[in-house]
Scaffold this motif. Structure first.
Motif, PDB file in Angstrom:
ATOM      1  N   ARG A  45       8.303   1.906  -0.548  1.00 19.79           N
ATOM      2  CA  ARG A  45       7.482   2.296   0.459  1.00 19.79           C
ATOM      3  C   ARG A  45       7.332   1.088   1.219  1.00 19.79           C
ATOM      4  O   ARG A  45       7.144   0.221   0.700  1.00 19.79           O
ATOM      5  CB  ARG A  45       6.182   2.939   0.478  1.00 19.79           C
ATOM      6  N   GLU A  46       7.511   1.015   2.864  1.00 19.61           N
ATOM      7  CA  GLU A  46       7.309  -0.138   3.391  1.00 19.61           C
ATOM      8  C   GLU A  46       6.536   0.197   4.696  1.00 19.61           C
ATOM      9  O   GLU A  46       6.479   1.321   5.283  1.00 19.61           O
ATOM     10  CB  GLU A  46       8.660  -0.650   3.946  1.00 19.61           C
ATOM     11  N   PHE A  47       5.910  -1.125   4.981  1.00 19.97           N
ATOM     12  CA  PHE A  47       4.812  -0.959   6.227  1.00 19.97           C
ATOM     13  C   PHE A  47       5.617  -0.683   7.438  1.00 19.97           C
ATOM     14  O   PHE A  47       6.747  -1.434   7.611  1.00 19.97           O
ATOM     15  CB  PHE A  47       4.024  -2.351   6.099  1.00 19.97           C
ATOM     16  N   VAL A  48       5.128   0.167   8.195  1.00 13.49           N
ATOM     17  CA  VAL A  48       5.559   0.353   9.765  1.00 13.49           C
ATOM     18  C   VAL A  48       4.816  -0.426  10.838  1.00 13.49           C
ATOM     19  O   VAL A  48       4.995  -1.095  11.609  1.00 13.49           O
ATOM     20  CB  VAL A  48       5.942   1.771   9.820  1.00 13.49           C
ATOM     21  N   ALA A  49       3.434   0.262  10.714  1.00 17.69           N
ATOM     22  CA  ALA A  49       2.427  -0.396  11.563  1.00 17.69           C
ATOM     23  C   ALA A  49       0.969  -0.248  11.208  1.00 17.69           C
ATOM     24  O   ALA A  49       0.855   0.454  10.455  1.00 17.69           O
ATOM     25  CB  ALA A  49       2.665   0.559  13.101  1.00 17.69           C
ATOM     26  N   GLY A  50       0.276  -1.120  11.890  1.00 17.05           N
ATOM     27  CA  GLY A  50      -1.178  -1.262  11.522  1.00 17.05           C
ATOM     28  C   GLY A  50      -2.078  -1.329  12.875  1.00 17.05           C
ATOM     29  O   GLY A  50      -1.420  -1.814  13.628  1.00 17.05           O
ATOM     30  N   ILE A  51      -3.304  -0.931  12.527  1.00 19.71           N
ATOM     31  CA  ILE A  51      -4.396  -1.043  13.637  1.00 19.71           C
ATOM     32  C   ILE A  51      -5.536  -1.349  13.002  1.00 19.71           C
ATOM     33  O   ILE A  51      -5.957  -1.049  11.902  1.00 19.71           O
ATOM     34  CB  ILE A  51      -4.465   0.332  14.295  1.00 19.71           C
ATOM     35  N   ASN A  52      -6.226  -2.106  13.971  1.00 21.14           N
ATOM     36  CA  ASN A  52      -7.793  -2.666  13.428  1.00 21.14           C
ATOM     37  C   ASN A  52      -8.558  -1.403  13.625  1.00 21.14           C
ATOM     38  O   ASN A  52      -8.276  -0.201  14.101  1.00 21.14           O
ATOM     39  CB  ASN A  52      -8.139  -3.808  13.995  1.00 21.14           C
ATOM     40  N   TRP A  53      -9.738  -1.464  13.243  1.00 20.48           N
ATOM     41  CA  TRP A  53     -10.896  -0.389  13.285  1.00 20.48           C
ATOM     42  C   TRP A  53     -11.077   0.059  14.949  1.00 20.48           C
ATOM     43  O   TRP A  53     -11.355   1.176  14.855  1.00 20.48           O
ATOM     44  CB  TRP A  53     -12.399  -1.025  12.778  1.00 20.48           C
ATOM     45  N   SER A  54     -11.002  -0.933  15.515  1.00 20.57           N
ATOM     46  CA  SER A  54     -11.432  -0.338  16.892  1.00 20.57           C
ATOM     47  C   SER A  54     -10.201  -0.087  17.734  1.00 20.57           C
ATOM     48  O   SER A  54     -10.440   0.842  19.036  1.00 20.57           O
ATOM     49  CB  SER A  54     -12.022  -1.486  17.840  1.00 20.57           C
ATOM     50  N   GLY A  55      -9.140  -0.110  17.257  1.00 17.61           N
ATOM     51  CA  GLY A  55      -7.844   0.111  17.897  1.00 17.61           C
ATOM     52  C   GLY A  55      -7.409  -1.063  18.763  1.00 17.61           C
ATOM     53  O   GLY A  55      -6.313  -0.876  19.444  1.00 17.61           O
ATOM     54  N   GLY A  56      -8.000  -2.010  18.704  1.00 18.36           N
ATOM     55  CA  GLY A  56      -7.743  -3.156  19.653  1.00 18.36           C
ATOM     56  C   GLY A  56      -6.736  -3.887  19.500  1.00 18.36           C
ATOM     57  O   GLY A  56      -5.989  -4.766  20.211  1.00 18.36           O
ATOM     58  N   THR A  57      -6.304  -4.087  18.078  1.00 22.72           N
ATOM     59  CA  THR A  57      -5.228  -4.812  17.633  1.00 22.72           C
ATOM     60  C   THR A  57      -4.109  -4.125  16.725  1.00 22.72           C
ATOM     61  O   THR A  57      -4.724  -3.459  15.895  1.00 22.72           O
ATOM     62  CB  THR A  57      -5.951  -5.928  16.801  1.00 22.72           C
ATOM     63  N   THR A  58      -3.086  -4.008  17.270  1.00 21.14           N
ATOM     64  CA  THR A  58      -1.910  -3.493  16.376  1.00 21.14           C
ATOM     65  C   THR A  58      -0.961  -4.355  15.928  1.00 21.14           C
ATOM     66  O   THR A  58      -0.720  -5.657  16.359  1.00 21.14           O
ATOM     67  CB  THR A  58      -1.118  -2.165  17.340  1.00 21.14           C
ATOM     68  N   ASP A  59      -0.287  -3.879  14.950  1.00 21.59           N
ATOM     69  CA  ASP A  59       0.924  -4.667  14.435  1.00 21.59           C
ATOM     70  C   ASP A  59       1.948  -3.901  14.039  1.00 21.59           C
ATOM     71  O   ASP A  59       1.842  -2.730  13.527  1.00 21.59           O
ATOM     72  CB  ASP A  59       0.427  -5.512  13.007  1.00 21.59           C
ATOM     73  N   THR A  60       3.560  -4.258  14.663  1.00 23.28           N
ATOM     74  CA  THR A  60       4.329  -3.327  13.942  1.00 23.28           C
ATOM     75  C   THR A  60       5.726  -4.230  13.470  1.00 23.28           C
ATOM     76  O   THR A  60       5.776  -5.382  13.821  1.00 23.28           O
ATOM     77  CB  THR A  60       4.964  -2.471  15.200  1.00 23.28           C
TER      78      THR A  60
END
Length: 120
Positions: A45-60
């Protein structure tokens, strides 16, 4: 402990779009940093996207950057992955999970996932 339920997968043509959703039973997902992962047949399994608690910071990851967008609605207890310009190489089972840090899942508590199949 939260139990994850993914939905929204299906069959799409190359260039098409899908929206995946994740919700939780038990603990609300609002207390977690959240991520989407995918698993190709016979692969880890691989990471695709992430998001912080508020939704203000994302990572793809680079292979989906500019095509996939992660969002969350804490009030609705929902995490989404908006998938645009789909490619056959996006075909995989997609999962959501809480994040420990960076791109690492918090635990091995995985849901059933949702299958995405992209035809050329």
């Amino acid at each position: 402990q939260a139990q994850w339920v993914e939905s929204g997968g299906g069959l799409a043509q190359a260039g098409g779009r899908l929206r995946l959703s994740c919700t939780s039973s038990g603990r609300k997902l609002s207390v977690y940093r959240m991520g989407w992962f995918r698993q190709f047949p016979g692969k880890e399994r691989e990471f695709v996207a992430g998001i912080n608690w508020s939704g203000g910071t994302t990572d793809t990851i680079d292979s989906v950057k500019g095509r996939f967008f992660i969002s969350r609605d804490n009030a609705a207890n929902r995490l989404d992955l908006h998938m645009n310009d789909l490619k056959p190489e996006d075909t995989a089972v997609y999962y959501c999970n809480a994040l420990q840090n960076g791109q690492t899942p918090l635990n091995d508590n995985w849901g059933q996932g949702t299958q995405v199949t992209v035809s050329s």
